[in-house]
Design a protein around this motif. Structure first.
Motif, short mmCIF file in Angstrom:
data_model
loop_
_atom_site.label_atom_id
_atom_site.label_comp_id
_atom_site.label_asym_id
_atom_site.label_seq_id
_atom_site.Cartn_x
_atom_site.Cartn_y
_atom_site.Cartn_z
N ILE A 238 0.82 -1.21 0.00
CA ILE A 238 0.00 0.00 0.00
C ILE A 238 0.86 1.26 0.00
CG2 ILE A 238 -1.66 1.34 1.36
CD1 ILE A 238 -2.82 -1.38 2.29
N CYS A 239 1.89 1.29 0.85
CA CYS A 239 2.75 2.47 0.94
C CYS A 239 3.50 2.71 -0.37
CB CYS A 239 3.72 2.33 2.10
SG CYS A 239 2.94 2.44 3.73
N HIS A 240 3.99 1.65 -0.97
CA HIS A 240 4.70 1.78 -2.25
C HIS A 240 3.79 2.40 -3.31
CE1 HIS A 240 7.25 0.84 -5.65
NE2 HIS A 240 6.31 0.08 -6.18
N LYS A 241 2.56 1.93 -3.39
CA LYS A 241 1.63 2.45 -4.39
C LYS A 241 1.24 3.89 -4.08
CE LYS A 241 -0.16 -2.04 -5.80
NZ LYS A 241 -1.31 -2.95 -5.89
N MET A 242 1.12 4.23 -2.81
CA MET A 242 0.80 5.61 -2.45
C MET A 242 1.93 6.55 -2.85
SD MET A 242 -1.06 5.20 1.28
CE MET A 242 -1.36 6.97 1.44
N ASP A 265 -6.19 -0.71 -6.10
CA ASP A 265 -5.27 -1.39 -7.00
C ASP A 265 -4.62 -2.61 -6.36
OD1 ASP A 265 -3.93 -1.38 -9.62
OD2 ASP A 265 -2.11 -1.01 -8.46
N THR A 266 -5.05 -2.97 -5.14
CA THR A 266 -4.44 -4.10 -4.43
C THR A 266 -5.40 -5.27 -4.37
OG1 THR A 266 -3.11 -2.60 -3.07
CG2 THR A 266 -3.38 -4.85 -2.26
N GLU A 267 -4.92 -6.42 -4.77
CA GLU A 267 -5.74 -7.63 -4.85
C GLU A 267 -6.43 -7.91 -3.52
OE1 GLU A 267 -7.32 -10.76 -7.04
OE2 GLU A 267 -5.94 -9.21 -7.73
N PHE A 277 -12.38 6.20 -8.06
CA PHE A 277 -11.01 6.39 -7.62
C PHE A 277 -10.06 5.55 -8.44
CE2 PHE A 277 -12.96 7.68 -3.47
CZ PHE A 277 -12.53 8.99 -3.52
N PHE A 278 -10.48 4.35 -8.80
CA PHE A 278 -9.65 3.47 -9.61
C PHE A 278 -9.41 4.11 -10.98
CE2 PHE A 278 -9.29 0.06 -12.79
CZ PHE A 278 -8.10 -0.51 -12.36
N LEU A 279 -10.44 4.70 -11.58
CA LEU A 279 -10.30 5.35 -12.88
C LEU A 279 -9.33 6.52 -12.79
CD1 LEU A 279 -11.11 5.72 -15.82
CD2 LEU A 279 -13.08 7.05 -15.05
N LEU A 280 -9.45 7.31 -11.71
CA LEU A 280 -8.54 8.43 -11.53
C LEU A 280 -7.10 7.95 -11.41
CD1 LEU A 280 -8.03 11.43 -11.06
CD2 LEU A 280 -8.57 11.09 -8.65
N GLY A 281 -6.90 6.87 -10.65
CA GLY A 281 -5.56 6.32 -10.49
C GLY A 281 -4.98 5.85 -11.81
N PHE A 282 -5.83 5.23 -12.61
CA PHE A 282 -5.38 4.75 -13.91
C PHE A 282 -4.92 5.93 -14.78
CE2 PHE A 282 -6.40 3.93 -18.39
CZ PHE A 282 -5.58 2.84 -18.63
N LEU A 283 -5.68 7.03 -14.74
CA LEU A 283 -5.33 8.20 -15.53
C LEU A 283 -4.02 8.82 -15.06
CD1 LEU A 283 -8.86 9.86 -15.85
CD2 LEU A 283 -7.58 8.66 -17.64
#
Length: 301
Positions: A238-242, A265-267, A277-283
């Motif tokens: 989680i911290c790495h992705k943040m 984004d974490t399984e 939020f997922f869409l925003l992250g993807f962008l």
């Protein structure tokens, strides 16, 4: 990646067990103390059990680094071995020559001779197995028979098992009751508390060279502890992705939005966060990739 952006020397939240990042939290310090105390007694089996991602392999490597010098260690990281393969692996670790070519009977004799030789030189021998829940039943029995080798005063071989809770379930079976009786010391690793998660995050950032303002607020760390259930591996993910998301936005302060995206984004955690939020992250991640291609590699888009 985000190293330069946050002023880091190395990635702070990798999944590779690295003892330079070891933090002496209560559960790991207690487990290490139990292991070192048990090894000094020279008796039988020692078992450390913990859920996936609680730091067993890191603790195992810490033990290998800190074990007293009179110990000779045989370390087997992947114990999914048949009895014959296990014997040969132990023999190789102990320095028995031509172990791969011997018959099983001769190999067993040579292992015993080697243990006696090391004992006469003042050494204690410890066999350390990681992921021990993967041992086949026949190999568990072979381990028990290994520990039958002894002098009048002590065992010539001690065994340390690092395993997931599935090992306890197997040892509860009647067929393993003799082995279970040989386990003289046992410790169960627990997950981290919210305060420990906060300390863990700050510690890893400091080891990685971070010297700026607090990236993860106490409130954020508390939320990370909740969604990760205090499991170090999940905290790292989680911290790495943040940090990646913060870098993508050019931000030096991580927020609940970054946390929500990281969770999404974490399984196994996606259902807890809205899809927007997922869409925003993807962008964001797409934009970072395009920026990198244009400004760093010089590739035309």
């Amino acid at each position: 990646m985000y190293l330069y952006h946050f002023g880091l020397r190395e990635l702070p939240f990798t999944l590779t067990p690295n003892t330079s990042f070891y933090l002496g939290l209560e559960p790991h310090n207690e487990a290490l103390a139990v292991l070192l105390t048990a090894l000094k007694t020279g008796e039988g089996f020692i078992k450390v059990v913990g859920e996936v991602g609680t730091g067993k392999t890191l603790l195992c490597r810490k033990l290998l680094n800190e074990i007293p010098t009179h110990f000779v260690t045989a370390y087997i990281p992947n114990p999914y071995l048949k009895p014959d393969e296990l014997r040969r692996a132990v023999a190789v670790e102990l320095g028995v020559k031509q172990a791969q070519r011997m018959s099983v009977q001769l190999l067993t004799e040579r292992i015993q001779q080697r243990l006696l030789e090391l004992h006469s030189q003042g050494h204690s021998v410890v066999l350390i197995l990681d992921e021990a829940q993967a041992l086949p039943a026949e190999s568990l029995e072979a381990l028990r028979l290994f520990t039958n080798i002894e002098t009048e005063t002590r065992k010539l071989l001690q065994v340390v098992l690092f395993a997931q809770p599935e090992l306890d379930e197997r040892l509860a079976e009647k067929s393993f009751r003799q082995l279970k009786q040989r386990i003289t010391f046992s410790y169960s690793l627990r997950a981290m508390t919210a305060l420990e998660v906060e300390h863990y995050i700050q510690h890893r950032l400091q080891v990685a060279g971070y010297k700026g303002m607090n990236l993860f607020s106490r409130a954020i760390a508390k939320k990370i502890a909740k969604v990760s259930l205090g499991i170090p591996r999940l905290v790292n993910i989680i911290c790495h992705k943040m940090l990646m998301l913060g870098y993508g936005e050019g931000s030096y302060q991580l927020t609940t939005k970054h946390l929500a995206l990281a969770i999404q984004d974490t399984e196994g955690m996606q259902s807890k966060v809205p899809k927007k939020f997922f869409l925003l992250g993807f962008l964001i991640i797409t934009a970072v990739s395009l920026y990198y291609s244009w400004h760093v590699t010089g590739i035309s888009i």
